[in-house]
Scaffold this active site. Sequence first.
Site, short mmCIF file in Angstrom:
data_model
loop_
_atom_site.label_atom_id
_atom_site.label_comp_id
_atom_site.label_asym_id
_atom_site.label_seq_id
_atom_site.Cartn_x
_atom_site.Cartn_y
_atom_site.Cartn_z
N ASP A 181 -6.85 10.83 15.51
CA ASP A 181 -6.71 10.85 14.04
C ASP A 181 -7.82 10.05 13.38
O ASP A 181 -7.57 9.21 12.52
CB ASP A 181 -5.34 10.31 13.63
CG ASP A 181 -4.98 10.70 12.19
OD1 ASP A 181 -5.60 11.65 11.65
OD2 ASP A 181 -4.09 10.06 11.61
N LEU B 132 0.84 -1.18 0.00
CA LEU B 132 0.00 0.00 0.00
C LEU B 132 0.88 1.24 0.00
O LEU B 132 2.08 1.17 0.29
CB LEU B 132 -0.92 -0.01 1.22
CG LEU B 132 -1.73 -1.30 1.44
CD1 LEU B 132 -2.67 -1.12 2.62
CD2 LEU B 132 -2.51 -1.68 0.19
N PRO C 48 2.91 4.04 1.25
CA PRO C 48 3.49 4.15 2.59
C PRO C 48 2.96 5.35 3.34
O PRO C 48 2.67 6.39 2.77
CB PRO C 48 5.00 4.27 2.31
CG PRO C 48 5.08 4.84 0.94
CD PRO C 48 3.90 4.27 0.19
N LYS D 11 2.19 -4.15 8.97
CA LYS D 11 2.57 -2.75 9.06
C LYS D 11 3.95 -2.67 9.70
O LYS D 11 4.12 -2.94 10.88
CB LYS D 11 1.54 -1.99 9.90
CG LYS D 11 1.78 -0.50 10.01
CD LYS D 11 0.66 0.16 10.79
CE LYS D 11 0.85 1.66 10.91
NZ LYS D 11 -0.25 2.29 11.68
N SER E 74 3.31 7.77 7.20
CA SER E 74 4.35 8.53 7.87
C SER E 74 5.20 7.67 8.79
O SER E 74 6.23 8.13 9.27
CB SER E 74 3.71 9.67 8.67
OG SER E 74 2.83 9.15 9.64
#
Length: 481
Positions: free
Chosen positions: A305, A197, A199, A220, A201
């Site tokens: 977030d 996917l 990338p 991840k 941060s």
Amino acid sequence: MACRKFCGVYRRPDKRQEASVPPETNTAPAFPASTFYTPAEDAYLAPGPPETIHPSRPPSPGEAARLCQLQEILAQMHSDEDYPIVDAAGAEEEDEADDDAPDDVAYPEDYAEGRFLSMVSAAPLPGASGHPPVPGRAAPPDVRTCDTGKVGATGFTPEELDTMDREALRAISRGCKPPSTLAKLVTGLGFAIHGALIPGSEGCVFDSSHPNYPHRVIVKAGWYASTSHEARLLRRLNHPAILPLLDLHVVSGVTCLVLPKYHCDLYTYLSKRPSPLGHLQITAVSRQLLSAIDYVHCKGIIHRDIKTENIFINTPENICLGDFGAACFVRGCRSSPFHYGIAGTIDTNAPEVLAGDPYTQVIDIWSAGLVIFETAVHTASLFSAPRDPERRPCDNQIARIIRQAQVHVDEFPTHAESRLTAHYRSRAAGNNRPAWTRPAWTRYYKIHTDVEYLICKALTFDAALRPSAAELLRLPLFHPK
């Protein structure tokens, strides 16, 4: 049926005297072909549409642009060129002297290994995005059909891999591992990589499979402490609407989270749809999201977030909240604001976060309101910034909120130390919308009455009057007669 008036929706001067919830008067889905509509005559409407009421979504970059973006992301993530302390056993130690951030708040740390400066790994990184193509966006080229050389086992030719690693050299010197190295670490754990996917941060995200898991999983791989912090949070959580942590691996300073794979994120799901979701589907998404937020808040955690990109979906009845890399633990009393610092995404940040004020868990409610709005409208993002970078993004975002919602001066926080009130209340002086009435943006979108009411409650400008997730779950929308 015209939408109900919203007088008194937000006003709650005393917690014991909360504004009563208007009874449910419209239970049928109402989504006409036209996006816009004319509300009731007795509902006040601010003159003129906001300037950026429905910005278009940015196009998806091609493969070459993806590699360039990768270089920029990696290069900007580290500004400290110092190397980590290495103990006698060769293990990396964190430098506590320069760490002034609280231990339970996500923050970047420097992980660097000098041996990666001259290393160009032979392990290829899959190049195609794991997301399906989105209408209106340019599809990335298929690197598996590239004629520049023999394609590796996971999708890149040697020439493309060399180019990618050369572009990442500057980032590597600052402590970041190149994506090819991350892919090698993941495959070394026994995972087969089927795609990568875009990338983020914190590192790279791989669509993978493993003999120990019957279905595809997401790995991840992150080099920052925020990835380890996310794993520590996920281990504490067990809720059907929160992305579960299947496994955790730490190798060569890289933390690898093994997560279940969903069909796509909510942003992609909505972008692909030619029409809005039905009322029952919007209600299902809203209920699951608020239920997850309520559970997280009860655990003393602030997500910070929440956005459509961080919500993963198989069907509207099966979604989950993920990406806890920016989350933090509550300090002290949950109802007492604290200076946790700015985090998350500017477009979905609450006004008090953008202004630099201390805040509480209800900042997640503001973000959830924007997610529910996008779920209901699906072609627009409320209060979104323009594509071009801005010199003062937080300041400009607050100005957009005040302008598009026509925030009244009486709707600002009343406590004397509020930076939001001190610095931005004057910008609302020209708004002639009466206080505590329907926000100006409601005139432009045809949204089901009860869904619109939910969004307006979640987007209460004064955080002290913004309801909790548990309070929103008690609205008539979730308890039809």
